[in-house]
Design a protein around this motif. Sequence first.
Motif, short mmCIF file in Angstrom:
data_model
loop_
_atom_site.label_atom_id
_atom_site.label_comp_id
_atom_site.label_asym_id
_atom_site.label_seq_id
_atom_site.Cartn_x
_atom_site.Cartn_y
_atom_site.Cartn_z
N GLN A 74 0.82 -1.21 0.00
CA GLN A 74 0.00 0.00 0.00
C GLN A 74 0.86 1.27 0.00
N GLY A 75 2.17 1.10 -0.16
CA GLY A 75 3.06 2.25 -0.19
C GLY A 75 3.49 2.75 1.17
N ASP A 76 3.24 1.95 2.20
CA ASP A 76 3.59 2.35 3.57
C ASP A 76 4.75 1.47 4.05
N SER A 89 9.39 6.43 4.36
CA SER A 89 9.30 7.04 3.03
C SER A 89 9.81 8.48 3.05
#
Length: 316
Positions: A74-76, A89
Amino acid sequence: MVSYIIRRTIMAIPLLFGITILSFAIIQAAPGDPTSLMMDPSMKPSDKEAFRERYGLDEPIHIQYITWLGNMAQGDFGDSIIKRGTPVSELIMNRLPNTLLLMLVSTILAILIAIPFGIYSAMRPYTKLDYTVTVTSFLGVATPNFWLGLMLIMFLSVTLGWFPTGGVATLNADFSLWDRIHHLILPAFVLAVADMAALTRYTRSSMMDVLKQDYIRTAMSKGFKEKKVVLKHGLRNGMIPIITIFGLMLPSFIGGAAITERVFAWPGIGLLFIESAFQRDYPVIMALTVISAVFVVIGNLLADILYAVFDPRIEY
C-alpha cells in the motif's frame, strides 16, 4: 515491445518477493535487539514489552513479515525505529535526490570518458596509447573506492584546498549552483572510476572483435572513411556487450554509492543504509533493500530494451 515489458515486469514480482523473504530472514537472524538502543535501561519490564508491542516486534517473525509486506504493497514502509515517528518514506525521499544526482553524474562521466577511449584503443591496438589506457583501466578496477576517496580528500581537499572535504553544500550558506557542483565533483569522480575502467576494457574488447568482421573490411575497401565505418557500422554491433554491462551498472551504483557517500559524508540513501544497518533500523533497511532490488530489475529491463534499439535484428 509493450507486451514484452509487461511480461518482464510480471516475472519480476516473484523475484522481488523472494528477495524480501531472504532479506527479512537475514536481518532477523542478526544478533542484538534494535529496541535496546532506544529504551532506558531503567525501564520496567512491562514498559519494555509495551514498547516492543508498539512496533510489532513482539509478534512471530512470519507475522511481522506479512504485516510489513501488506503495508508495503500500500506504499507504507512504516516508521523508523531509531528516529521515532518519522516515516521511512520521508527519510528516503529526503535522501533519494542526492543519490540520484550522484549516480546520474557518475554514469554520464563514465560513459563519456570510457567509450571514446575504448573505441580509439580498439582502432589503434598495441600502441603506446592503447597500453596506457589498458594499464589505467586495470588500476581503476583494482583501486578501492574508499581508498581513492580518502587519498583525494587528503591531497586535493586538505593539502591543496581545491575541494570541500564532504557534504552536499556549504553549511549555513545560500544556495549556489557552483557550490553544489564543487561538492559533487570528487564523489562523482570516485564513484565513476571503477565503472569507467570496466567500460573501457569491455568497449575495447568488443570493438576489436567487430572491427575484424568481413563487413567492416568491405566498407573500408570501398573507400569509406575509417571514422565513419567505425561509428556508423561497427559501434552499433559493438555496443551489445556494453549494454549488458551498463544494465548491471545501474544497481551496482547503490552499493558503490554507500561507500562513497560514507567517505564524503554525502547525505544519500547509501549513507542512510549504512547508518540504519549499524542501528538495526528494520523498516529502513527493508525499504532500501526493496528499492535496490527494483533497481536491479529496471537495469536488466532497460538493457533488454536497448538491445533492440541498437540491433534491429533483435525482435521481441
